[in-house]
Each structure stands twice: as structure tokens, then as C-alpha cells.
Enzyme design. Structure first.
Site, PDB file in Angstrom:
ATOM      1  N   CYS A   5     -32.614 -35.119 -72.398  1.00 37.67           N
ATOM      2  CA  CYS A   5     -32.380 -35.004 -73.847  1.00 37.67           C
ATOM      3  C   CYS A   5     -32.580 -36.371 -74.509  1.00 37.67           C
ATOM      4  O   CYS A   5     -33.096 -36.449 -75.634  1.00 37.67           O
ATOM      5  CB  CYS A   5     -30.987 -34.462 -74.129  1.00 37.67           C
ATOM      6  SG  CYS A   5     -30.822 -32.686 -73.843  1.00 37.67           S
ATOM      7  N   ASP A  28     -43.488 -38.776 -63.992  1.00 31.91           N
ATOM      8  CA  ASP A  28     -42.237 -38.954 -63.249  1.00 31.91           C
ATOM      9  C   ASP A  28     -42.072 -40.433 -62.903  1.00 31.91           C
ATOM     10  O   ASP A  28     -43.034 -41.116 -62.528  1.00 31.91           O
ATOM     11  CB  ASP A  28     -42.259 -38.109 -61.972  1.00 31.91           C
ATOM     12  CG  ASP A  28     -40.889 -37.967 -61.341  1.00 31.91           C
ATOM     13  OD1 ASP A  28     -40.358 -36.839 -61.313  1.00 31.91           O
ATOM     14  OD2 ASP A  28     -40.345 -38.987 -60.852  1.00 31.91           O
ATOM     15  N   HIS A  95     -36.761 -28.578 -65.733  1.00 31.83           N
ATOM     16  CA  HIS A  95     -38.046 -29.279 -65.674  1.00 31.83           C
ATOM     17  C   HIS A  95     -38.887 -28.693 -64.552  1.00 31.83           C
ATOM     18  O   HIS A  95     -38.372 -28.220 -63.547  1.00 31.83           O
ATOM     19  CB  HIS A  95     -37.870 -30.792 -65.472  1.00 31.83           C
ATOM     20  CG  HIS A  95     -37.019 -31.167 -64.300  1.00 31.83           C
ATOM     21  ND1 HIS A  95     -35.651 -31.081 -64.320  1.00 31.83           N
ATOM     22  CD2 HIS A  95     -37.344 -31.627 -63.073  1.00 31.83           C
ATOM     23  CE1 HIS A  95     -35.166 -31.477 -63.150  1.00 31.83           C
ATOM     24  NE2 HIS A  95     -36.167 -31.806 -62.370  1.00 31.83           N
TER      25      HIS A  95
HETATM   26  P1  DGP Z   1     -35.146 -33.065 -59.692  1.00 33.89           P
HETATM   27  O1  DGP Z   1     -33.980 -32.953 -60.642  1.00 33.89           O
HETATM   28  O2  DGP Z   1     -34.700 -33.374 -58.290  1.00 33.89           O
HETATM   29  O3  DGP Z   1     -36.060 -31.869 -59.724  1.00 33.89           O
HETATM   30  O4  DGP Z   1     -36.023 -34.314 -60.120  1.00 33.89           O
HETATM   31  C1  DGP Z   1     -35.789 -35.121 -61.228  1.00 33.89           C
HETATM   32  C2  DGP Z   1     -36.972 -36.028 -61.387  1.00 33.89           C
HETATM   33  O5  DGP Z   1     -36.798 -36.754 -62.591  1.00 33.89           O
HETATM   34  C3  DGP Z   1     -37.150 -37.062 -60.272  1.00 33.89           C
HETATM   35  O6  DGP Z   1     -38.414 -36.848 -59.665  1.00 33.89           O
HETATM   36  C4  DGP Z   1     -37.121 -38.409 -60.977  1.00 33.89           C
HETATM   37  C5  DGP Z   1     -37.313 -38.055 -62.428  1.00 33.89           C
HETATM   38  N1  DGP Z   1     -36.591 -38.900 -63.374  1.00 33.89           N
HETATM   39  C6  DGP Z   1     -35.264 -39.118 -63.387  1.00 33.89           C
HETATM   40  N2  DGP Z   1     -34.940 -39.928 -64.409  1.00 33.89           N
HETATM   41  C7  DGP Z   1     -36.102 -40.205 -65.064  1.00 33.89           C
HETATM   42  C8  DGP Z   1     -36.419 -40.984 -66.216  1.00 33.89           C
HETATM   43  O7  DGP Z   1     -35.575 -41.600 -66.863  1.00 33.89           O
HETATM   44  N3  DGP Z   1     -37.727 -41.049 -66.579  1.00 33.89           N
HETATM   45  C9  DGP Z   1     -38.690 -40.364 -65.880  1.00 33.89           C
HETATM   46  N4  DGP Z   1     -39.941 -40.494 -66.323  1.00 33.89           N
HETATM   47  N5  DGP Z   1     -38.437 -39.619 -64.798  1.00 33.89           N
HETATM   48  C10 DGP Z   1     -37.147 -39.543 -64.399  1.00 33.89           C
END
Ligand code: DGP
Length: 118
Positions: A5, A28, A95
């Protein structure tokens, strides 16, 4: 407010790939493949479990457009949504991971020996 968010609200920066009125696609932060893009709805839903079907449908169209625009629609790719504890979901905002840019491996995903599943 959850971290995705905050990305929607531009409180946290992201490396944006595509945006429309309902969805965002961005790279990611911890890529697992040469192409690793996350697609999220701007509205908060905790996971796939909690998301209305019409949103999922529109997200599907948006993801098809993303795959085309980043040039992996012909070479192929994988879409994953981790859901809840057993799904190893870390961020509790729906996501989809779009993974590609190389030939992806396919193997068993649990710690246990696959023979134990038979
Ligand atoms: P999951 O909840 O395990 O399906 O994966 C969450 C994904 O989100 C993980 O691959 C890392 C990514 N991620 C977490 N925080 C951030 C962020 O602040 N920026 C970006 N670009 N990706 C993020």
C-alpha cells in the site's frame, strides 16, 4: 499500512514497469530470475483468497499486457501467487510474481523427500 500500500501511495519508491487505474507492476527487490516483476492491485486484499473474481480477471488481462510489454510473452514465463503460511506468503497484500527471462527450473518445492508425498 502494508508495504505494498505504501508503494501504491508513493511513500516507498519502486522500479515501476506498468500502471493503470487499478494495478501496478514493478520489479521485485529480491529477484529470483532475470525477469521478476510483481503485480499488485491498488486496493488492498490480503491474498488471492480474499480477492473478488472480477479483480482477478482484470489482473489477468493486466498481467498479459505486462508480459507483452516486457517482451517475455513469446519466450514464456511463470506466474506465482504465494498464499498464507503454507504458501510462504511474506507480504500480506495480494501479488502475483511474473518470472522469466531464462528457462525456469521446475522441481519439488517442499523440504521433505518427494517420495514421502506418494
Ligand atoms: P511473497 O510475499 O513471499 O510472495 O513475496 C513478496 C515479495 O515482495 C518478495 O519477493 C520480495 C518483494 N518485496 C518485499 N518488499 C519489497 C519492496 O519494498 N519493494 C519491492 N520492489 N519488492 C519487495
Amino acid at each position: 499500512m502494508c508495504i505494498f500500500c505504501k508503494i501504491v501511495n508513493r511513500e516507498i519508491p519502486s522500479n515501476l514497469v506498468k500502471e493503470d487505474e487499478n494495478f501496478l507492476a514493478f520489479h521485485d527487490i529480491n529477484p529470483k530470475a532475470p525477469v521478476h516483476v510483481l503485480v499488485i492491485p491498488k486496493a488492498h486484499y490480503d491474498s488471492f483468497n480474499d480477492t473478488p473474481g472480477d479483480v482477478i480477471g482484470k489482473m489477468g488481462i493486466f498481467m498479459q499486457e505486462v508480459a507483452k510489454e516486457i517482451g517475455i510473452d513469446q519466450s514464456g514465463y511463470r506466474i506465482i501467487s504465494n498464499i498464507g503460511d503454507d504458501g510462504a506468503q511474506e507480504v500480506k497484500h495480494l501479488h502475483f510474481h511474473i518470472l522469466g527471462g531464462t528457462h525456469l527450473k521446475w522441481g519439488h518445492l517442499a523440504d521433505a523427500d518427494p517420495k514421502d508425498f506418494l
